[in-house]
Design a protein around this motif. Structure first.
Motif, PDB file in Angstrom:
ATOM      1  N   TYR A  98     -17.112   2.830  -1.738  1.00 31.82           N
ATOM      2  CA  TYR A  98     -16.632   2.028  -0.606  1.00 31.82           C
ATOM      3  C   TYR A  98     -17.062   0.587  -0.822  1.00 31.82           C
ATOM      4  O   TYR A  98     -18.185   0.310  -1.173  1.00 31.82           O
ATOM      5  CB  TYR A  98     -17.222   2.578   0.690  1.00 31.82           C
TER       6      TYR A  98
ATOM      7  N   ILE B 270      -8.761   8.843  -1.349  1.00 31.89           N
ATOM      8  CA  ILE B 270      -7.319   8.688  -1.193  1.00 31.89           C
ATOM      9  C   ILE B 270      -6.648   9.967  -1.669  1.00 31.89           C
ATOM     10  O   ILE B 270      -6.941  10.454  -2.766  1.00 31.89           O
ATOM     11  CB  ILE B 270      -6.787   7.489  -1.999  1.00 31.89           C
TER      12      ILE B 270
ATOM     13  N   ARG C  80      -6.118   7.011   3.097  1.00 31.18           N
ATOM     14  CA  ARG C  80      -7.418   6.582   2.587  1.00 31.18           C
ATOM     15  C   ARG C  80      -8.392   6.672   3.750  1.00 31.18           C
ATOM     16  O   ARG C  80      -8.126   6.147   4.825  1.00 31.18           O
ATOM     17  CB  ARG C  80      -7.377   5.162   2.046  1.00 31.18           C
TER      18      ARG C  80
ATOM     19  N   ARG D  73       0.836  -1.208   0.000  1.00 32.97           N
ATOM     20  CA  ARG D  73       0.000   0.000   0.000  1.00 32.97           C
ATOM     21  C   ARG D  73       0.863   1.247   0.000  1.00 32.97           C
ATOM     22  O   ARG D  73       1.852   1.330   0.694  1.00 32.97           O
ATOM     23  CB  ARG D  73      -0.895   0.016   1.218  1.00 32.97           C
TER      24      ARG D  73
ATOM     25  N   ASN E  66     -14.535   5.804  -0.560  1.00 36.13           N
ATOM     26  CA  ASN E  66     -13.170   5.880  -0.038  1.00 36.13           C
ATOM     27  C   ASN E  66     -12.500   7.028  -0.773  1.00 36.13           C
ATOM     28  O   ASN E  66     -12.610   7.126  -2.002  1.00 36.13           O
ATOM     29  CB  ASN E  66     -12.379   4.602  -0.334  1.00 36.13           C
TER      30      ASN E  66
ATOM     31  N   ASP F 200      -4.233   3.797   5.854  1.00 33.60           N
ATOM     32  CA  ASP F 200      -5.667   3.624   6.093  1.00 33.60           C
ATOM     33  C   ASP F 200      -6.043   4.299   7.398  1.00 33.60           C
ATOM     34  O   ASP F 200      -5.482   3.974   8.451  1.00 33.60           O
ATOM     35  CB  ASP F 200      -6.029   2.137   6.190  1.00 33.60           C
TER      36      ASP F 200
END
Length: 168
Positions: A167, A140, A81, A28, A138, A32
């Motif tokens: 999402y 980001i 995110r 990633r 979501n 998160d």
């Protein structure tokens, strides 16, 4: 005995192939976050049973916004995110380009806004065609603290969105 030359060659081949791998297969490249992460140590979010209460005799929802207990700077400048719901502020064509990301459905519109440390002002260069206020997304992008005031609420954070997705 381990052949270090072969291991180095394998490692270099793996690194060279990294850009060719699907994004989901790579590590990633964002942090998160959950809404509780935005609260200062020792603070709590509004309990769910209070999130839907409306004082119908009051003039505006913003006047019912609880005071914020401060913001956290832990993720300033980080790509994060964060899930939430869109409260549109500005449009370009049919897509939203600026909005408040809220932790629960109806915040700032049908029910009083949560404290400023539970709201994020999001901007995006690429308009997002939202399906409405009840669509979870979501977001980001680059995150930071930023005191913003709108007609709907005082906001404690900002996020420059690189990517917005439903999402899942």
């Amino acid at each position: 005995m381990v052949d270090t030359h072969l291991n180095r060659r394998s490692l270099l081949a793996g690194i060279a192939a990294l850009p060719l791998m699907p994004r989901s297969a790579r590590a990633r490249d964002f942090v998160d976050l959950e809404w509780d992460d935005l609260l200062p140590e020792g603070s709590t979010a509004l309990p769910p049973e209070l999130q839907g209460l409306i004082q119908h005799d009051s003039a505006s929802l913003i006047s019912q916004q609880p005071a914020s207990s401060g913001v956290r700077t832990d993720w300033n400048g980080e790509v994060v995110r964060l899930p939430g719901f869109i409260v549109p502020i500005d449009y370009k064509g049919t897509g939203v380009t600026a909005f408040i990301l809220v932790p629960y459905v109806g915040a700032c519109v049908h029910v009083p806004p949560p404290p400023a440390n539970q709201l994020v002002f999001v901007t995006t260069d690429k308009p997002y065609d939202t399906q409405g206020l009840y669509e979870p997304v979501n977001v980001i992008g680059m995150f930071g603290t930023a005191s913003t005031s709108t007609q709907l609420a005082e906001i404690g954070y900002a996020l420059s969105a690189d990517h917005i997705e439903p999402y899942r």
